[in-house]
Write a protein that holds these residues in place. Structure first.
Motif, mmCIF file in Angstrom:
data_model
loop_
_atom_site.group_PDB
_atom_site.id
_atom_site.type_symbol
_atom_site.label_atom_id
_atom_site.label_comp_id
_atom_site.label_asym_id
_atom_site.label_seq_id
_atom_site.Cartn_x
_atom_site.Cartn_y
_atom_site.Cartn_z
ATOM 1 N N GLY A 1 0.834 -1.196 0.000
ATOM 2 C CA GLY A 1 0.000 0.000 0.000
ATOM 3 C C GLY A 1 0.867 1.243 0.000
ATOM 4 O O GLY A 1 2.070 1.190 0.282
ATOM 5 N N GLY A 2 0.256 2.378 -0.312
ATOM 6 C CA GLY A 2 0.960 3.657 -0.326
ATOM 7 C C GLY A 2 0.197 4.687 0.474
ATOM 8 O O GLY A 2 -1.041 4.754 0.400
ATOM 9 N N VAL A 3 0.920 5.490 1.240
ATOM 10 C CA VAL A 3 0.309 6.479 2.132
ATOM 11 C C VAL A 3 0.938 7.834 1.850
ATOM 12 O O VAL A 3 2.170 7.965 1.849
ATOM 13 C CB VAL A 3 0.503 6.107 3.616
ATOM 14 C CG1 VAL A 3 -0.182 7.122 4.514
ATOM 15 C CG2 VAL A 3 -0.030 4.715 3.898
ATOM 16 N N ASP A 4 0.098 8.825 1.606
ATOM 17 C CA ASP A 4 0.542 10.209 1.455
ATOM 18 C C ASP A 4 0.153 10.969 2.713
ATOM 19 O O ASP A 4 -1.038 11.105 3.036
ATOM 20 C CB ASP A 4 -0.084 10.857 0.226
ATOM 21 C CG ASP A 4 0.409 12.279 0.011
ATOM 22 O OD1 ASP A 4 1.572 12.461 -0.373
ATOM 23 O OD2 ASP A 4 -0.384 13.216 0.250
ATOM 24 N N ILE A 5 1.152 11.459 3.440
ATOM 25 C CA ILE A 5 0.942 12.072 4.748
ATOM 26 C C ILE A 5 0.695 13.564 4.602
ATOM 27 O O ILE A 5 1.379 14.253 3.836
ATOM 28 C CB ILE A 5 2.155 11.830 5.668
ATOM 29 C CG1 ILE A 5 2.405 10.325 5.811
ATOM 30 C CG2 ILE A 5 1.942 12.466 7.032
ATOM 31 C CD1 ILE A 5 1.355 9.604 6.591
ATOM 32 N N GLY A 6 -0.269 14.073 5.349
ATOM 33 C CA GLY A 6 -0.529 15.503 5.427
ATOM 34 C C GLY A 6 -0.800 15.914 6.858
ATOM 35 O O GLY A 6 -0.915 15.070 7.758
ATOM 36 N N ALA A 7 -0.908 17.213 7.087
ATOM 37 C CA ALA A 7 -1.116 17.703 8.441
ATOM 38 C C ALA A 7 -2.525 17.402 8.944
ATOM 39 O O ALA A 7 -2.723 17.092 10.121
ATOM 40 C CB ALA A 7 -0.846 19.206 8.500
ATOM 41 N N THR A 8 -3.520 17.479 8.071
ATOM 42 C CA THR A 8 -4.916 17.288 8.482
ATOM 43 C C THR A 8 -5.591 16.146 7.755
ATOM 44 O O THR A 8 -6.699 15.762 8.139
ATOM 45 C CB THR A 8 -5.718 18.576 8.227
ATOM 46 O OG1 THR A 8 -5.646 18.921 6.829
ATOM 47 C CG2 THR A 8 -5.158 19.721 9.062
ATOM 48 N N GLN A 9 -4.984 15.589 6.718
ATOM 49 C CA GLN A 9 -5.613 14.533 5.932
ATOM 50 C C GLN A 9 -4.560 13.583 5.403
ATOM 51 O O GLN A 9 -3.451 13.996 5.045
ATOM 52 C CB GLN A 9 -6.409 15.138 4.776
ATOM 53 C CG GLN A 9 -7.523 14.250 4.253
ATOM 54 C CD GLN A 9 -8.434 14.997 3.298
ATOM 55 O OE1 GLN A 9 -8.073 16.055 2.785
ATOM 56 N NE2 GLN A 9 -9.624 14.450 3.036
ATOM 57 N N ILE A 10 -4.912 12.299 5.351
ATOM 58 C CA ILE A 10 -4.014 11.252 4.888
ATOM 59 C C ILE A 10 -4.706 10.486 3.775
ATOM 60 O O ILE A 10 -5.859 10.060 3.923
ATOM 61 C CB ILE A 10 -3.624 10.301 6.037
ATOM 62 C CG1 ILE A 10 -2.861 11.060 7.123
ATOM 63 C CG2 ILE A 10 -2.783 9.142 5.518
ATOM 64 C CD1 ILE A 10 -2.516 10.218 8.325
ATOM 65 N N PHE A 11 -4.030 10.307 2.639
ATOM 66 C CA PHE A 11 -4.559 9.552 1.502
ATOM 67 C C PHE A 11 -3.835 8.216 1.438
ATOM 68 O O PHE A 11 -2.597 8.155 1.521
ATOM 69 C CB PHE A 11 -4.363 10.326 0.198
ATOM 70 C CG PHE A 11 -5.279 11.509 0.053
ATOM 71 C CD1 PHE A 11 -6.453 11.399 -0.677
ATOM 72 C CD2 PHE A 11 -4.970 12.720 0.647
ATOM 73 C CE1 PHE A 11 -7.299 12.477 -0.814
ATOM 74 C CE2 PHE A 11 -5.812 13.807 0.518
ATOM 75 C CZ PHE A 11 -6.983 13.688 -0.221
ATOM 76 N N VAL A 12 -4.626 7.141 1.269
ATOM 77 C CA VAL A 12 -4.093 5.781 1.273
ATOM 78 C C VAL A 12 -4.553 5.078 0.007
ATOM 79 O O VAL A 12 -5.723 5.170 -0.384
ATOM 80 C CB VAL A 12 -4.561 4.994 2.515
ATOM 81 C CG1 VAL A 12 -3.852 3.649 2.588
ATOM 82 C CG2 VAL A 12 -4.324 5.802 3.777
ATOM 83 N N ALA A 13 -3.617 4.377 -0.633
ATOM 84 C CA ALA A 13 -3.918 3.602 -1.839
ATOM 85 C C ALA A 13 -3.565 2.143 -1.584
ATOM 86 O O ALA A 13 -2.518 1.827 -1.015
ATOM 87 C CB ALA A 13 -3.132 4.135 -3.038
ATOM 88 N N VAL A 14 -4.456 1.239 -2.013
ATOM 89 C CA VAL A 14 -4.252 -0.203 -1.910
ATOM 90 C C VAL A 14 -4.356 -0.777 -3.318
ATOM 91 O O VAL A 14 -4.776 -0.089 -4.252
ATOM 92 C CB VAL A 14 -5.298 -0.829 -0.964
ATOM 93 C CG1 VAL A 14 -5.154 -0.283 0.438
ATOM 94 C CG2 VAL A 14 -6.716 -0.607 -1.495
ATOM 95 N N PRO A 15 -3.982 -2.048 -3.534
ATOM 96 C CA PRO A 15 -4.160 -2.647 -4.863
ATOM 97 C C PRO A 15 -5.597 -2.536 -5.343
ATOM 98 O O PRO A 15 -6.551 -2.610 -4.565
ATOM 99 C CB PRO A 15 -3.728 -4.104 -4.648
ATOM 100 C CG PRO A 15 -2.754 -4.038 -3.515
ATOM 101 C CD PRO A 15 -3.238 -2.946 -2.625
ATOM 102 N N ALA A 16 -5.756 -2.367 -6.647
ATOM 103 C CA ALA A 16 -7.079 -2.061 -7.217
ATOM 104 C C ALA A 16 -8.074 -3.189 -7.024
ATOM 105 O O ALA A 16 -9.287 -2.942 -7.009
ATOM 106 C CB ALA A 16 -6.921 -1.746 -8.705
ATOM 107 N N ASP A 17 -7.612 -4.426 -6.857
ATOM 108 C CA ASP A 17 -8.540 -5.551 -6.740
ATOM 109 C C ASP A 17 -8.962 -5.841 -5.306
ATOM 110 O O ASP A 17 -9.686 -6.807 -5.059
ATOM 111 C CB ASP A 17 -7.910 -6.810 -7.343
ATOM 112 C CG ASP A 17 -6.592 -7.166 -6.673
ATOM 113 O OD1 ASP A 17 -6.016 -6.292 -5.985
ATOM 114 O OD2 ASP A 17 -6.125 -8.313 -6.849
#
Length: 450
Positions: free
Chosen positions: A24-40
């Motif tokens: 998985g991939g995580v984009d860190i922010g001060a107030t919000q975090i976006f997370v990506a997992v495999p599409a399936d």
């Protein structure tokens, strides 16, 4: 004329082999975090979560629901630390990566693309994990860095004291070397209590002060204005407050260093109770504890003292197994050349600017060898004469880093006699150079027997 047929090319599969299918991939922010997992794994493979603690646990639950066992995230400030600790406690392998390694993202910049790009690079094994010591060392590292900030803040208030003295035209801080020493603090304490007689203030001079009594008296003649005395008093109070905070921080660091257990260590030695009865005895032997932790006395290395070894321990720990070789350890510190070769020619790589605290310690140790009589001191001076000071500091720091890695990994004692053969060849080279110069000038060297 017949038109030439358009040749059809077979479409090649240029996708990289997937090494981590559950990444998985995580984009860190001060107030919000976006997370990506495999599409399936989910109908919505990218989700955003707020940074509240409950939402971070919900993020970890979603990753486990999607069967993700490893994630990659950028080291953005200190925002990554809470999520890193939560995911690590859940048993998820977290890879902390350098933001410079994934800076060039194809397409427009957005948080969704960032987390998807991190997930893809991590799944194909294109990301390199940043070094992070064990948790016990990270705790000491946080305290040491906090202590460094406290020392910097205390120095700011010392400058404020200098400013107040300058505004009153008191030159005592130019006469004595340290205004925060015994004489300086005694005189400043007397000034803030209302004393302005130079004769009385000069009597507080310590016998170790090199300046004469008359010079000290002349430096204490000035314009004692109430507003400047008030600012001097507040700066002095703030300085002493930070000194107390530094002492409290030192006590916490000493306790954690004393309780630190290495993998190959026995139990930590107990503190001698007689030191409490004897006020002159040291209450904490930092040198012995560091020797116990590392398994060898690293202060025998030229350019290193106990405080520098303590800083290295707080940043690295005693386990360097994450670095496969001394070359990888030196490359991590950016004290070795990273040039490449193509077609038999050397390709100069651009200079990488880093703020590695470990590299700073090794550079300071290398620079302190300028007047050393050992082999490493001769090496630094020869490199300085050939390439200049910056290159000499880097080359000597590289050599010190390799020696440090060897001593820590093998737990051997530093032995200066290892360089005896190098010393002999260095002496022979110097002798040949002198003989060549003497021959050019029409002289000959004669050995003098003692």
């Amino acid at each position: 004329m017949a038109r030439a047929k358009k040749r059809k090319h077979r479409k090649l599969d240029r996708s990289l082999p997937e090494m981590r299918p559950n990444a998985g991939g995580v984009d860190i922010g001060a107030t919000q975090i976006f997370v990506a997992v495999p599409a399936d794994r989910d109908t919505d493979s990218v989700r955003s979560f707020p940074t509240f603690t409950e939402d971070l646990h919900a993020l970890a639950d979603w990753l486990q629901q999607c069967r993700v066992d490893t994630v990659a995230m950028e080291s953005t400030g200190v925002y990554w630390i809470p999520l890193f600790q939560i995911l690590e406690a859940r048993g998820i392998d977290v890879h902390l990566v350098n933001a410079q390694h994934v800076h060039h993202v194809p397409g427009r910049k957005s948080d969704v693309l960032d987390c998807q790009w991190l997930q893809y690079l991590h799944s194909v094994g294109m990301l390199k994990t940043s070094f992070r010591p064990e948790q016990a060392v990270c705790e000491i590292r946080s305290l040491m860095r906090h202590r460094e900030n406290l020392v910097q803040m205390a120095c700011v208030h010392v400058l404020h004291m200098h400013k107040s003295l300058d505004q009153m035209n008191l030159q005592i801080h130019h006469v004595i070397s340290d205004i925060t020493g015994v004489t300086g603090l005694a005189i400043v304490d007397a000034i803030v209590t209302g004393e302005s007689n130079p004769n009385q203030l000069a009597k507080l001079r310590d016998y170790r002060i090199k300046a004469s009594l008359e010079t000290v008296k002349k430096s204490l003649v000035g314009d004692y204005r109430r507003e400047h005395i008030f600012t001097l008093k507040q700066s002095l109070t703030a300085y002493r407050h930070y000194q107390q905070l530094i002492a409290d921080c030192d006590g916490e660091i000493q306790q954690r260093v004393q309780d630190f257990q290495n993998k190959d260590d026995g139990p930590a030695p107990a503190t001698d109770s007689s030191s409490a009865a004897n006020p002159t005895a040291p209450a904490f032997d930092l040198h012995s504890h560091l020797e116990r932790i590392f398994g060898t006395d690293l202060t025998l290395m030229p350019g290193f003292d106990t405080l520098r070894i303590q800083t290295l321990f707080s940043e690295l720990g005693a386990d360097l197994s994450k670095f496969s070789t001394d070359q990888s350890f030196s490359s991590w510190m950016n004290v070795c050349p990273k040039d490449g070769f193509s077609a038999g020619r050397r390709i100069r790589s651009p200079k990488v600017k880093t703020k590695n605290r470990v590299a700073q310690i090794f550079r300071l140790a290398a620079q302190s060898l300028h007047h050393s009589k050992c082999y490493l001191g001769d090496y630094y001076r020869s490199q300085r004469a050939r390439h200049g000071a910056p290159k000499a500091i880097k080359n000597t720091a590289h050599k010190l880093a390799r020696i440090f890695y060897h001593l820590v990994t093998t737990r051997q004692t530093y032995d200066e006699t290892v360089f005896a053969k190098l010393e002999a060849s260095n002496h022979k080279r110097k002798l040949n150079k002198l003989q060549s110069l003497a021959k050019q000038m029409g002289y000959s060297l004669v050995e003098v027997t003692a």
